[in-house]
Scaffold this active site. Sequence first.
Site, PDB file in Angstrom:
ATOM      1  N   LYS A   1       0.775  -0.878  -0.172  1.00  0.00           N
ATOM      2  CA  LYS A   1       0.110   0.379  -0.302  1.00  0.00           C
ATOM      3  C   LYS A   1       0.987   1.103   0.288  1.00  0.00           C
ATOM      4  O   LYS A   1       2.006   0.915   0.333  1.00  0.00           O
ATOM      5  CB  LYS A   1      -0.747   0.124   0.994  1.00  0.00           C
TER       6      LYS A   1
ATOM      7  N   SER B   1      -9.868   1.423   3.134  1.00  0.00           N
ATOM      8  CA  SER B   1      -8.354   2.234   2.049  1.00  0.00           C
ATOM      9  C   SER B   1      -7.492   1.434   1.482  1.00  0.00           C
ATOM     10  O   SER B   1      -6.559   1.822   0.367  1.00  0.00           O
ATOM     11  CB  SER B   1      -8.364   3.534   3.414  1.00  0.00           C
TER      12      SER B   1
ATOM     13  N   SER C   1      -9.908  -1.091   7.119  1.00  0.00           N
ATOM     14  CA  SER C   1      -9.665  -0.613   5.772  1.00  0.00           C
ATOM     15  C   SER C   1      -8.362  -2.187   5.089  1.00  0.00           C
ATOM     16  O   SER C   1      -7.991  -2.068   3.933  1.00  0.00           O
ATOM     17  CB  SER C   1      -8.303   0.246   5.965  1.00  0.00           C
TER      18      SER C   1
END
Length: 442
Positions: free
Chosen positions: A80, A155, A179
Amino acid sequence: MSDIFKKSMCELGRHIGAGALDPLDITAQYLDAAEAHACGPRIYARLTRERALSEAAAASKRAKTGTRRGLLDGVPVSWKDLFDTAGTATEAGSGLLEGRVPTEDAEVVRRATESGLVCLGKTHMSELAFSGLGLNPVTETTPCVNDAAAVSGGSSSGAAGSVAFELAPGAIGTDTGGSVRIPAAWNDLVGLKTTSNRLPLSGVVPLAESFDTVGPLVKTVEDAAEVFAILDGTPAPNLRDASLKGKRLLMLETVAFDDIREAPLAGFERAVLRLQDAGAIIERGSVDMIERAMALSGILFPAEAYGTWRDVIEANPTVMFPPILDRFRAGGTVMAADYVDAWRKLQMYRAEYLAATAGYDAVILPTAPILPPNMDRLLSDNDYYVTENLLALRNTRIGNLMGLTGLTLPTGVPSTGILLQTPPNTEHQLLCLGAAVERALA
């Protein structure tokens, strides 16, 4: 596509160990696939080809000389875009951090690299990680693998997309309110939320460090266990003898089923029947303090997030996606006395929750009460965006508020998950239980 794209991380690792696959070939194929795929630019913010091939070449040499560092030595992963990677931009999905290039790897990236995991690249995400939807018009919005018109969840949106679209065998994300677990559930993956402060956050762009956690999005529970072991620096648990027979599971009622939509409920109920058939003892019940704890969310999360980012945001607010900006600025209205009082209450509720659930091996609930929403409607209808974002995060946020460990698994109904929650620092027990659940659902 080559057969390697269907394999789990552990399967790839075993093939490398047997000499049947070469890390350099695996990595090159994944890099080429990511560059060629139509969704590649919507999943990866940037590939790290030079680094990946260098790390894969070193892993290949170790494999040939019998000096492998572990089962996953030579297996690629995506990261990420909030994990610092030396010499490669880390922008956390925000124009506020455009051009930010760290000089050192995040501690978890360093641990992974030392264990032989290969860094394929950095994946797109919700802006500054402050959304459970994955919608990001500032950079890119990753689509859901089951619905090209829908968001993938956030996310850790690109993290889930990289695995679901077979552009990485595994991914590392973060979870502050859901997330890891939301995008994992919406893309039919396994996602592990670790205990707060269990894995180091050094070199991780923060949202709210009191709740931020690091965790994998992968194809199997075994992959989650092996990745967690690497990041935690502990041996992986033995999953082979995991069983559901006699396990006591509490089906969490209360808020977790409010306004739940048809497909998530059907997936969860299907999973519950499978678990009962495998010998689990499932009881229904509520835990009263959860609703009181949930009422603190509007104080705790925005206040810490805005306190962390206020100066950066207010220096250049126009570059932000307005709904994200609004969420941050909501934290600016929280009084210090209310924030301190909210934390005092939350610590009390956490102790009450652990006491109320102490007789169970895990608490279970639907991972998300909704399916991934349509991205065009989210962009055009702000009320819809707010409602869907809060619903998406509602069930997973229970685990963050209570400080729990959580594992989501696909139910067999597309884009739905079953969430298992256990007390803090019980990752090994949770993964063993998750392995038994995985077999029951297969």
